[in-house]
Write a protein that holds these residues in place. Structure first.
Motif, PDB file in Angstrom:
ATOM      1  N   ARG A 256       0.824  -1.199   0.000  1.00 51.24           N
ATOM      2  CA  ARG A 256       0.000   0.000   0.000  1.00 51.24           C
ATOM      3  C   ARG A 256       0.865   1.258   0.000  1.00 51.24           C
ATOM      4  NH1 ARG A 256      -3.713   0.524   4.474  1.00 51.24           N
ATOM      5  NH2 ARG A 256      -2.058  -0.332   5.805  1.00 51.24           N
ATOM      6  N   PHE A 257       0.353   2.307  -0.619  1.00 48.81           N
ATOM      7  CA  PHE A 257       1.049   3.586  -0.707  1.00 48.81           C
ATOM      8  C   PHE A 257       0.036   4.716  -0.608  1.00 48.81           C
ATOM      9  CE2 PHE A 257       0.173   1.800  -4.846  1.00 48.81           C
ATOM     10  CZ  PHE A 257      -0.342   2.846  -5.604  1.00 48.81           C
ATOM     11  N   THR A 258       0.479   5.894  -0.263  1.00 50.22           N
ATOM     12  CA  THR A 258      -0.436   7.023  -0.088  1.00 50.22           C
ATOM     13  C   THR A 258      -0.896   7.562  -1.445  1.00 50.22           C
ATOM     14  OG1 THR A 258       1.197   8.812  -0.161  1.00 50.22           O
ATOM     15  CG2 THR A 258       0.904   7.654   1.953  1.00 50.22           C
ATOM     16  N   GLY A 259      -1.817   8.499  -1.385  1.00 50.00           N
ATOM     17  CA  GLY A 259      -2.317   9.113  -2.608  1.00 50.00           C
ATOM     18  C   GLY A 259      -1.458  10.242  -3.134  1.00 50.00           C
ATOM     19  N   GLU A 260      -0.295  10.482  -2.525  1.00 50.64           N
ATOM     20  CA  GLU A 260       0.520  11.624  -2.919  1.00 50.64           C
ATOM     21  C   GLU A 260       0.935  11.559  -4.383  1.00 50.64           C
ATOM     22  OE1 GLU A 260       4.649  13.933  -1.563  1.00 50.64           O
ATOM     23  OE2 GLU A 260       4.064  12.019  -0.631  1.00 50.64           O
ATOM     24  N   GLY A 261       1.407  10.406  -4.833  1.00 52.92           N
ATOM     25  CA  GLY A 261       1.884  10.292  -6.213  1.00 52.92           C
ATOM     26  C   GLY A 261       0.781  10.474  -7.235  1.00 52.92           C
ATOM     27  N   VAL A 262      -0.390   9.843  -6.994  1.00 48.67           N
ATOM     28  CA  VAL A 262      -1.470   9.978  -7.966  1.00 48.67           C
ATOM     29  C   VAL A 262      -2.015  11.395  -7.971  1.00 48.67           C
ATOM     30  CG1 VAL A 262      -2.093   7.545  -7.999  1.00 48.67           C
ATOM     31  CG2 VAL A 262      -3.160   9.034  -6.313  1.00 48.67           C
ATOM     32  N   MET A 263      -1.979  12.089  -6.824  1.00 51.19           N
ATOM     33  CA  MET A 263      -2.378  13.499  -6.795  1.00 51.19           C
ATOM     34  C   MET A 263      -1.435  14.341  -7.657  1.00 51.19           C
ATOM     35  SD  MET A 263      -3.335  13.732  -2.737  1.00 51.19           S
ATOM     36  CE  MET A 263      -3.244  15.523  -2.668  1.00 51.19           C
ATOM     37  N   LYS A 264      -0.149  14.053  -7.575  1.00 51.58           N
ATOM     38  CA  LYS A 264       0.841  14.776  -8.378  1.00 51.58           C
ATOM     39  C   LYS A 264       0.638  14.484  -9.864  1.00 51.58           C
ATOM     40  CE  LYS A 264       5.866  15.430  -8.737  1.00 51.58           C
ATOM     41  NZ  LYS A 264       7.185  14.981  -8.190  1.00 51.58           N
ATOM     42  N   ALA A 265       0.349  13.208 -10.183  1.00 51.44           N
ATOM     43  CA  ALA A 265       0.164  12.828 -11.588  1.00 51.44           C
ATOM     44  C   ALA A 265      -1.051  13.512 -12.198  1.00 51.44           C
ATOM     45  CB  ALA A 265       0.032  11.311 -11.692  1.00 51.44           C
ATOM     46  N   ILE A 266      -2.171  13.496 -11.485  1.00 48.88           N
ATOM     47  CA  ILE A 266      -3.382  14.085 -12.056  1.00 48.88           C
ATOM     48  C   ILE A 266      -3.265  15.604 -12.122  1.00 48.88           C
ATOM     49  CG2 ILE A 266      -4.758  14.392  -9.955  1.00 48.88           C
ATOM     50  CD1 ILE A 266      -6.020  12.809 -13.236  1.00 48.88           C
ATOM     51  N   ALA A 267      -2.529  16.204 -11.186  1.00 50.94           N
ATOM     52  CA  ALA A 267      -2.339  17.657 -11.219  1.00 50.94           C
ATOM     53  C   ALA A 267      -1.589  18.089 -12.462  1.00 50.94           C
ATOM     54  CB  ALA A 267      -1.605  18.122  -9.964  1.00 50.94           C
ATOM     55  N   SER A 268      -0.718  17.207 -12.993  1.00 49.52           N
ATOM     56  CA  SER A 268       0.035  17.557 -14.198  1.00 49.52           C
ATOM     57  C   SER A 268      -0.860  17.647 -15.424  1.00 49.52           C
ATOM     58  CB  SER A 268       1.145  16.527 -14.441  1.00 49.52           C
ATOM     59  OG  SER A 268       0.606  15.285 -14.883  1.00 49.52           O
ATOM     60  N   MET A 269      -2.088  17.095 -15.336  1.00 47.88           N
ATOM     61  CA  MET A 269      -3.045  17.167 -16.446  1.00 47.88           C
ATOM     62  C   MET A 269      -4.160  18.160 -16.155  1.00 47.88           C
ATOM     63  SD  MET A 269      -3.257  13.146 -17.647  1.00 47.88           S
ATOM     64  CE  MET A 269      -3.510  12.400 -16.013  1.00 47.88           C
ATOM     65  N   ARG A 270      -3.855  19.171 -15.359  1.00 49.30           N
ATOM     66  CA  ARG A 270      -4.848  20.158 -14.939  1.00 49.30           C
ATOM     67  C   ARG A 270      -5.542  20.823 -16.123  1.00 49.30           C
ATOM     68  NH1 ARG A 270      -5.201  23.218  -9.924  1.00 49.30           N
ATOM     69  NH2 ARG A 270      -6.315  25.192 -10.218  1.00 49.30           N
ATOM     70  N   VAL A 271      -4.812  21.025 -17.222  1.00 50.59           N
ATOM     71  CA  VAL A 271      -5.390  21.712 -18.382  1.00 50.59           C
ATOM     72  C   VAL A 271      -6.512  20.904 -19.032  1.00 50.59           C
ATOM     73  CG1 VAL A 271      -3.324  23.036 -18.896  1.00 50.59           C
ATOM     74  CG2 VAL A 271      -3.603  20.762 -19.894  1.00 50.59           C
ATOM     75  N   ARG A 272      -6.614  19.613 -18.708  1.00 49.61           N
ATOM     76  CA  ARG A 272      -7.674  18.790 -19.289  1.00 49.61           C
ATOM     77  C   ARG A 272      -8.988  18.938 -18.521  1.00 49.61           C
ATOM     78  NH1 ARG A 272      -5.485  14.974 -22.853  1.00 49.61           N
ATOM     79  NH2 ARG A 272      -7.444  13.819 -22.741  1.00 49.61           N
ATOM     80  N   GLY A 273      -8.981  19.621 -17.399  1.00 46.46           N
ATOM     81  CA  GLY A 273     -10.194  19.845 -16.621  1.00 46.46           C
ATOM     82  C   GLY A 273     -10.472  21.322 -16.478  1.00 46.46           C
ATOM     83  N   ASN A 274     -11.527  21.637 -15.720  1.00 48.16           N
ATOM     84  CA  ASN A 274     -11.844  23.048 -15.493  1.00 48.16           C
ATOM     85  C   ASN A 274     -12.248  23.330 -14.048  1.00 48.16           C
ATOM     86  OD1 ASN A 274     -14.338  21.861 -15.422  1.00 48.16           O
ATOM     87  ND2 ASN A 274     -15.248  23.099 -17.051  1.00 48.16           N
ATOM     88  N   GLY A 275     -11.895  22.422 -13.142  1.00 45.91           N
ATOM     89  CA  GLY A 275     -12.173  22.652 -11.737  1.00 45.91           C
ATOM     90  C   GLY A 275     -13.588  22.342 -11.309  1.00 45.91           C
ATOM     91  N   LEU A 276     -14.368  21.712 -12.182  1.00 50.83           N
ATOM     92  CA  LEU A 276     -15.762  21.417 -11.854  1.00 50.83           C
ATOM     93  C   LEU A 276     -15.989  19.951 -11.502  1.00 50.83           C
ATOM     94  CD1 LEU A 276     -17.662  23.635 -14.468  1.00 50.83           C
ATOM     95  CD2 LEU A 276     -17.161  24.101 -12.066  1.00 50.83           C
ATOM     96  N   GLY A 277     -14.934  19.260 -11.131  1.00 48.25           N
ATOM     97  CA  GLY A 277     -15.108  17.881 -10.674  1.00 48.25           C
ATOM     98  C   GLY A 277     -13.806  17.128 -10.629  1.00 48.25           C
ATOM     99  N   GLY A 278     -13.620  16.363  -9.581  1.00 47.53           N
ATOM    100  CA  GLY A 278     -12.454  15.502  -9.441  1.00 47.53           C
ATOM    101  C   GLY A 278     -12.730  14.468  -8.378  1.00 47.53           C
ATOM    102  N   GLY A 279     -12.025  13.356  -8.451  1.00 50.10           N
ATOM    103  CA  GLY A 279     -12.258  12.339  -7.436  1.00 50.10           C
ATOM    104  C   GLY A 279     -11.330  11.156  -7.562  1.00 50.10           C
TER     105      GLY A 279
END
Length: 393
Positions: free
Chosen positions: A31-54
């Motif tokens: 098991r590992f924390t969510g830190e890495g996946v949070m960093k990975a998805i943040a790098s694709m911020r331009v693909r979203g618009n802040g109206l949903g994440g999970g």
């Protein structure tokens, strides 16, 4: 006549290629924390618009591993309305379940999110009595979840599996991760995450991804233009689509086909993203009969429109695109870690040196399984058909 007057043509501005998806699994079960996946998805911020994440995370409740973890959101317009919905929900649970533990889901209130609902979790086991005694636990739970989501106003069960949970809301996904403190409070062996760019449906907490039922979760980039047909078909089997977005039907279709009807994912992929008839005509006779039967039997579950999805289950993670691959999906491995993402760059950001990187074919699933995972009915399909998918064991 005024020659300066000209008709103006409105440009088509609807964004149809955004949204981001990402998944990571440790096939050893570490098991590992969510830190890495949070960093990975943040790098694709331009693909979203802040109206949903999970996020969906598996293996996060080892102290309650034998109990179903219900995550509830109470979304009334005022605090009294939310508290009233919670009171009605708890009266319902008292009649239907044994509740072993409950608490408010911890959040970091210093992180800004839009209009957060009251969020609570309950660890339960079903109380089957009378005529319900013959039902399986899972069938009983699905029925009661549909009752809650369609009949108790302002109350929604958005996560319901064992030793796993969904965390979602209206914000950029990395902000949702910070809000739920996924990098500090939780460790899981499998994580999936979604960054949303709503197109046809409203942005609200229940409409954010992942969508889940029992331990099956779905994150989705694309658009299901066959939503109406898919929904009517699923309603015949008792599913109630209440969360106001097209992706919900994918989660229920996965539950129907994989859990209730026990079909292997290789067959499920051919139902959701089937070959075109011209391709079926070119197949050998055995494969042609199978594909024709699937098209005729499950026609209403064909998912029209472009899509890429990650389906999470306990011990397994699956990536799948539409049959002509109109949405991006990249898979990779590094040691015992399997990754799947909308973009290779997000994988390399957290794991620069990869053993293998590849692009799954359209309509063909890529499957990662934890060691010791029980394949069940998949083996019979592998023995009788040409292997046209990728399984990472």
């Amino acid at each position: 006549m005024d020659r300066k007057r000209r008709s103006r043509r409105e440009l088509y501005t609807k964004e149809i290629c955004a949204c981001s998806i990402f998944g990571a699994m440790n096939r050893e079960g570490d098991r590992f924390t969510g830190e890495g996946v949070m960093k990975a998805i943040a790098s694709m911020r331009v693909r979203g618009n802040g109206l949903g994440g999970g996020f969906a995370a598996y293996g996060i409740y080892p102290d309650h591993r034998d109990l179903y973890a219900f995550h509830l959101m109470f979304t009334g317009p005022t605090d009294p309305a939310r508290r009233a919905a919670k009171q009605e929900l708890e009266a319902f649970l008292a009649r239907k379940f044994d509740v072993y533990f409950d608490e408010e889901i911890p959040t970091d209130d210093s992180v800004f999110v839009r209009d957060p609902p009251l969020l609570w979790r309950y660890f339960v086991l079903p109380r089957k009595e009378g005529e319900d005694a013959e039902m399986t636990e899972e069938e009983y739970i699905v029925r009661e979840i549909m009752a809650v989501n369609s009949k108790i106003e302002n109350a929604y069960v958005f996560s319901s599996g064992k030793n796993m949970g969904c965390f979602k809301g209206v914000a950029y996904p990395e902000e949702i991760g910070e809000y739920f403190m996924l990098d500090r409070l939780y460790r899981g062996h499998t994580w999936t995450v979604h960054g949303r760019f709503p197109t046809n449906t409203q942005a609200w907490w229940g409409g954010a991804h992942p969508f889940g039922l029992l331990d099956t979760t779905v994150v989705h980039n694309g658009e299901v233009s066959s939503y109406g047909t898919n929904r009517w078909y699923l309603e015949m089997y008792g599913y109630a689509c209440t969360l106001q977005t097209d992706t919900e039907v994918i989660a229920y279709a996965a539950d129907l086909l994989m859990r209730r009807q026990k079909l292997p994912i290789e067959i499920v992929a051919k139902i959701l993203a089937p070959p075109i008839w011209a391709a079926i005509d070119r197949m050998d006779e055995k494969e042609k009969r199978l594909m024709t039967a699937l098209r005729m039997t499950y026609g209403p579950l064909l998912m029209n429109g472009p899509f890429a999805v990650i389906i999470g289950e306990t011990g397994r993670m699956i990536g799948l695109t539409d049959r002509i691959r109109l949405r991006p999906l990249t898979a990779a491995t590094r040691g015992e870690i399997f990754y799947i993402s909308s973009e290779e760059a997000s994988i390399r950001l957290i794991s620069p040196h990869l053993d293998r990187v590849w692009t799954p074919r359209g309509g063909e699933p890529v499957i990662a399984e934890m060691k010791g995972y029980e394949k069940g009915s998949e083996e019979s399909y592998e023995k009788g058909s040409e292997k046209s998918y990728e399984r990472i064991c």
